[in-house]
Structures are given as structure tokens and as C-alpha cells.
Design a protein around this motif. Structure first.
Motif, PDB file in Angstrom:
ATOM      1  N   GLN A   1       0.848  -1.481   0.032  1.00 36.34           N
ATOM      2  CA  GLN A   1       0.033   0.091   0.028  1.00 36.34           C
ATOM      3  C   GLN A   1       0.817   1.145  -0.384  1.00 36.34           C
ATOM      4  O   GLN A   1       2.053   1.469   0.513  1.00 36.34           O
ATOM      5  CB  GLN A   1      -1.452   0.350   1.439  1.00 36.34           C
ATOM      6  N   PRO A   2       0.741   2.402  -0.930  1.00 34.27           N
ATOM      7  CA  PRO A   2       1.860   3.369  -1.603  1.00 34.27           C
ATOM      8  C   PRO A   2       1.119   4.424  -0.611  1.00 34.27           C
ATOM      9  O   PRO A   2      -0.184   4.793   0.171  1.00 34.27           O
ATOM     10  CB  PRO A   2       1.077   3.907  -2.739  1.00 34.27           C
ATOM     11  N   GLY A   3       2.154   5.248   0.292  1.00 32.25           N
ATOM     12  CA  GLY A   3       1.366   6.431   0.968  1.00 32.25           C
ATOM     13  C   GLY A   3       2.228   7.650   1.157  1.00 32.25           C
ATOM     14  O   GLY A   3       1.501   7.798  -0.509  1.00 32.25           O
ATOM     15  N   GLU A   4       2.758   8.724   1.124  1.00 29.91           N
ATOM     16  CA  GLU A   4       3.010   9.879   0.677  1.00 29.91           C
ATOM     17  C   GLU A   4       3.845   9.745  -0.742  1.00 29.91           C
ATOM     18  O   GLU A   4       4.769   8.486  -1.087  1.00 29.91           O
ATOM     19  CB  GLU A   4       3.965  11.040   1.769  1.00 29.91           C
TER      20      GLU A   4
ATOM     21  N   PHE B   1       6.873   6.057  -3.827  1.00 27.60           N
ATOM     22  CA  PHE B   1       5.825   6.478  -2.457  1.00 27.60           C
ATOM     23  C   PHE B   1       6.482   5.509  -1.483  1.00 27.60           C
ATOM     24  O   PHE B   1       7.468   4.613  -1.741  1.00 27.60           O
ATOM     25  CB  PHE B   1       4.719   5.962  -2.768  1.00 27.60           C
ATOM     26  N   ASP B   2       6.338   7.181  -0.412  1.00 27.00           N
ATOM     27  CA  ASP B   2       6.820   5.942   1.204  1.00 27.00           C
ATOM     28  C   ASP B   2       5.703   4.376   0.990  1.00 27.00           C
ATOM     29  O   ASP B   2       3.996   4.589   0.633  1.00 27.00           O
ATOM     30  CB  ASP B   2       6.979   6.631   2.057  1.00 27.00           C
TER      31      ASP B   2
ATOM     32  N   GLU C   1      -7.262  -0.215  -3.433  1.00 27.17           N
ATOM     33  CA  GLU C   1      -7.417   1.773  -2.671  1.00 27.17           C
ATOM     34  C   GLU C   1      -6.206   1.328  -2.761  1.00 27.17           C
ATOM     35  O   GLU C   1      -5.521   1.782  -2.832  1.00 27.17           O
ATOM     36  CB  GLU C   1      -6.962   0.116  -1.508  1.00 27.17           C
ATOM     37  N   GLY C   2      -5.851   0.687  -4.267  1.00 28.90           N
ATOM     38  CA  GLY C   2      -4.415   1.248  -5.580  1.00 28.90           C
ATOM     39  C   GLY C   2      -3.465   0.579  -4.747  1.00 28.90           C
ATOM     40  O   GLY C   2      -1.975   1.126  -5.212  1.00 28.90           O
ATOM     41  N   CYS C   3      -3.394  -0.929  -4.183  1.00 28.51           N
ATOM     42  CA  CYS C   3      -2.256  -1.562  -3.601  1.00 28.51           C
ATOM     43  C   CYS C   3      -1.490  -1.715  -5.098  1.00 28.51           C
ATOM     44  O   CYS C   3      -2.224  -2.329  -6.182  1.00 28.51           O
ATOM     45  CB  CYS C   3      -2.450  -2.767  -2.795  1.00 28.51           C
ATOM     46  N   LEU C   4      -0.428  -2.267  -4.723  1.00 27.67           N
ATOM     47  CA  LEU C   4      -0.085  -2.954  -5.663  1.00 27.67           C
ATOM     48  C   LEU C   4       1.288  -4.135  -5.474  1.00 27.67           C
ATOM     49  O   LEU C   4       0.882  -4.147  -3.937  1.00 27.67           O
ATOM     50  CB  LEU C   4       1.973  -1.501  -6.303  1.00 27.67           C
ATOM     51  N   TRP C   5       1.472  -5.012  -6.376  1.00 29.25           N
ATOM     52  CA  TRP C   5       2.155  -6.610  -5.814  1.00 29.25           C
ATOM     53  C   TRP C   5       3.388  -6.308  -5.890  1.00 29.25           C
ATOM     54  O   TRP C   5       3.967  -5.062  -6.420  1.00 29.25           O
ATOM     55  CB  TRP C   5       1.743  -7.002  -7.649  1.00 29.25           C
ATOM     56  N   ASN C   6       3.605  -7.081  -5.173  1.00 30.37           N
ATOM     57  CA  ASN C   6       5.010  -6.721  -4.882  1.00 30.37           C
ATOM     58  C   ASN C   6       6.393  -7.392  -5.683  1.00 30.37           C
ATOM     59  O   ASN C   6       5.896  -8.965  -5.668  1.00 30.37           O
ATOM     60  CB  ASN C   6       5.290  -7.629  -3.390  1.00 30.37           C
TER      61      ASN C   6
ATOM     62  N   ALA D   1      10.173   2.143   0.541  1.00 28.37           N
ATOM     63  CA  ALA D   1      10.004   3.279  -1.308  1.00 28.37           C
ATOM     64  C   ALA D   1       9.447   2.260  -1.758  1.00 28.37           C
ATOM     65  O   ALA D   1      10.257   1.390  -2.189  1.00 28.37           O
ATOM     66  CB  ALA D   1      10.205   4.246  -1.020  1.00 28.37           C
ATOM     67  N   VAL D   2       8.514   2.561  -2.644  1.00 26.92           N
ATOM     68  CA  VAL D   2       7.542   1.697  -3.222  1.00 26.92           C
ATOM     69  C   VAL D   2       7.773   2.456  -5.315  1.00 26.92           C
ATOM     70  O   VAL D   2       7.209   3.973  -4.981  1.00 26.92           O
ATOM     71  CB  VAL D   2       6.384   1.029  -3.270  1.00 26.92           C
ATOM     72  N   VAL D   3       8.005   1.655  -5.930  1.00 29.38           N
ATOM     73  CA  VAL D   3       7.887   2.804  -6.818  1.00 29.38           C
ATOM     74  C   VAL D   3       7.322   2.018  -8.171  1.00 29.38           C
ATOM     75  O   VAL D   3       7.116   0.579  -8.179  1.00 29.38           O
ATOM     76  CB  VAL D   3       9.807   2.792  -8.320  1.00 29.38           C
ATOM     77  N   PRO D   4       5.761   2.741  -8.679  1.00 34.55           N
ATOM     78  CA  PRO D   4       4.823   1.397  -9.829  1.00 34.55           C
ATOM     79  C   PRO D   4       5.538   1.195 -10.658  1.00 34.55           C
ATOM     80  O   PRO D   4       6.477   2.449 -11.240  1.00 34.55           O
ATOM     81  CB  PRO D   4       3.952   2.378  -8.973  1.00 34.55           C
ATOM     82  N   ILE D   5       5.543   0.047 -11.569  1.00 32.64           N
ATOM     83  CA  ILE D   5       6.140  -0.002 -13.264  1.00 32.64           C
ATOM     84  C   ILE D   5       4.740  -1.023 -13.166  1.00 32.64           C
ATOM     85  O   ILE D   5       4.152  -1.480 -12.109  1.00 32.64           O
ATOM     86  CB  ILE D   5       7.149  -0.767 -13.046  1.00 32.64           C
ATOM     87  N   ASP D   6       5.032  -0.789 -15.084  1.00 27.29           N
ATOM     88  CA  ASP D   6       3.399  -1.116 -15.662  1.00 27.29           C
ATOM     89  C   ASP D   6       4.500  -2.314 -16.993  1.00 27.29           C
ATOM     90  O   ASP D   6       4.336  -1.139 -17.749  1.00 27.29           O
ATOM     91  CB  ASP D   6       2.274  -0.329 -16.321  1.00 27.29           C
ATOM     92  N   VAL D   7       5.078  -3.024 -16.644  1.00 27.12           N
ATOM     93  CA  VAL D   7       6.261  -3.388 -17.396  1.00 27.12           C
ATOM     94  C   VAL D   7       5.637  -4.721 -18.431  1.00 27.12           C
ATOM     95  O   VAL D   7       6.745  -5.464 -18.416  1.00 27.12           O
ATOM     96  CB  VAL D   7       7.850  -3.762 -16.978  1.00 27.12           C
ATOM     97  N   GLY D   8       4.623  -5.408 -18.333  1.00 31.36           N
ATOM     98  CA  GLY D   8       4.758  -7.035 -18.428  1.00 31.36           C
ATOM     99  C   GLY D   8       5.039  -7.642 -17.415  1.00 31.36           C
ATOM    100  O   GLY D   8       5.662  -8.474 -18.374  1.00 31.36           O
TER     101      GLY D   8
END
Length: 282
Positions: free
Chosen positions: A157-160, A166-167, A186-191, A248-255
């Protein structure tokens, strides 16, 4: 920038396709010309020079690794294949790679699992490049934007907002179907299991949160003693990412896909008219 490739996994969830002596990272799936490991190695070459790539594996797979790299046409230094004397999960493997790669000075590190699919490697490399500034102060995990409520992945779950990422607010365990849908809303991302950090910052966090592992790898070359002194193994997720205050988490959409089960093949490969996925009459 240095790259550490984790290549010691056994891929047991894909048995009998993936076997103990020939796990999924070395298989040329669905008639592909290259294996998942070879694809990972070529991705690593997009962010690091050949002499800055380190592969962590086990004794049984060392020559598989060497053969895969030679097949790609590279004259690779055998000393850059780091052999774990015993399996202790991902955190010790990464610490081993960091201490080998950064003996003389701190540097940016990217950690790649060797058995994942990335359909858009150029896009991933661009995001990695854009994340270098953030990696000087944070331990980054790259989070995949979900395309469905998957129960086989952990969620973040990303924060600020923090730099180009995001944190991390919280890591969530693999959920049931209902929770997976909720996390997605909620906008969570897969690890993804892909990490990036400054080696000095990372080892300070290891010292703070898992001092026994930090001490084990403050060694003078006795790798067997380092691993035997650790006790039970621990993953980077449990050992560092869920404890550190600088995740921190950086979103990716890379297949991206970890091909963790036969069901996941339907996310990557097309089936025939009967919905079957095969590789012909071999």
C-alpha cells in the motif's frame, strides 16, 4: 550501478516442468530462444557493465549459470558467480552479493530475480534510471500495477509521495479473493521482488534490523562460516522491508509476471481454441 541476480531458486511450484536440477529460470519456455535467466542477464546488461553483474546461486547450478552466459556469447568472470554454501533465503543471498560487489566503495545496486518475465525491459530500465536519486535515501521495491485481484502475490500500500515513488505504508500478505479485490480498489501494488538501493544505506539497515546477518557478512572471505553463523534463513521482505523506516515503492507497468504457477501461464501465453497452452508436438 551494480546488478545482483538471484538464481538459486528451485521453482518447485512448476514441477515437473521445473525440477531440482533444472529449475524454471534455465528453461526455454514455450519454444523461446532464451531462458528466463538469459533474459534477466540481458536486462542486467542494460543497467550495468558486464564486470558489474553478480549472480548468486548454489553449487549445483554454478555451471548451468556459466553455460547460459557463454551461450549468450559473453566471456564472464567465474568469480562473479557467488556460490551459497547453503540456502538461507533472499536476505543473506543479497548481502553476499552486496559485499562482493561493493568491496571498495558504496554503489547503487539493483536486485533481479532470475525467473520472472518482463515483457517491456526498456521501460523497466528507464524507471530504474529515474529511481537512482531516490535509491540514495530509500530502499526501493518496484510495485506492479495489478490488472486483476490476484491471490498469489503480496501487496504494497503506497503512502506519501517520495521522489518518483511513494513511501511504503504497509506490506500485505497474500490475500484471499475478497481481500485481493479490496486491495486493488485501494490502489495497492503487487510486490515484484525487484529491489534497488545504495549498498551503504542497505547494509546500515541490515545492521539495525538483522545484526546477526550484518555481522556474518563483515567477513574476510570465509563464506561458509558466514552462512553457517546465520541460523535460520530470512527473506529481505521479512528481514528488512517490513521493518525499515525508509522503504519506498516505485510503480511499474512492464508486463511483469513471476510465473509462479501453471495458472500464471495464461497471463503470459496465448491458448489454442480449446484454451490449452502447449509448445507443439515436441
Amino acid at each position: 550501478m551494480k546488478t545482483i541476480i538471484l538464481a538459486g531458486g528451485s521453482g518447485t511450484r512448476l514441477w515437473p516442468l521445473s525440477r531440482k536440477r533444472y529449475p524454471k529460470q534455465f528453461i526455454k519456455l514455450m519454444g523461446a530462444e532464451t531462458s528466463l535467466f538469459q533474459d534477466t542477464f540481458m536486462r542486467a546488461l542494460m543497467v550495468s557493465d558486464l564486470e558489474d553483474i553478480y549472480v548468486v546461486t548454489n553449487k549445483r547450478m554454478k555451471f548451468l549459470v556459466m553455460g547460459e552466459i557463454e551461450e549468450l556469447g559473453y566471456d564472464y568472470d567465474e568469480n562473479q558467480i557467488l556460490v551459497e554454501p547453503e540456502a538461507k533465503n533472499t536476505l543473506p543471498a543479497i548481502c553476499y552479493g552486496v559485499t562482493a560487489a561493493c568491496r571498495e566503495r558504496n554503489d547503487s545496486i539493483v536486485v533481479f530475480p532470475s525467473d520472472h518475465v518482463v515483457e517491456k525491459p526498456e521501460k523497466l530500465v528507464k524507471v530504474i534510471s529515474e529511481s537512482e536519486e531516490l535509491s540514495k535515501k530509500a530502499i526501493i521495491t518496484f510495485g506492479v500495477r495489478p490488472n486483476k485481484p490476484h491471490t498469489g502475490y503480496g501487496y504494497i500500500q503506497p503512502g506519501e509521495k517520495n521522489g518518483n515513488g511513494f513511501d511504503v505504508l504497509v506490506f500485505r500478505e497474500k490475500p484471499d479473493a475478497g481481500l485481493a479485490a479490496k486491495y486493488m480498489e485501494e490502489g495497492c501494488l503487487w510486490n515484484s521482488g525487484i529491489f534497488m538501493f545504495d549498498s551503504g544505506v542497505f547494509m546500515e539497515e541490515v545492521k539495525m534490523h538483522v545484526p546477526a546477518i550484518h555481522d556474518a557478512f563483515s567477513f574476510n572471505g570465509d563464506v561458509k562460516e558466514a552462512f553457517s553463523s546465520i541460523g535460520d534463513g530470512i527473506s529481505i521482505d521479512y528481514g528488512i522491508m517490513e521493518k525499515t523506516g525508509i522503504a519506498a515503492v516505485v510503480p511499474i507497468d512492464v508486463g511483469w509476471n513471476d510465473l509462479g504457477s501453471f495458472e500464471s501461464f495464461y497471463d503470459v501465453y496465448e491458448g489454442d481454441s480449446n484454451g490449452n497452452i502447449d509448445r507443439g508436438n515436441s
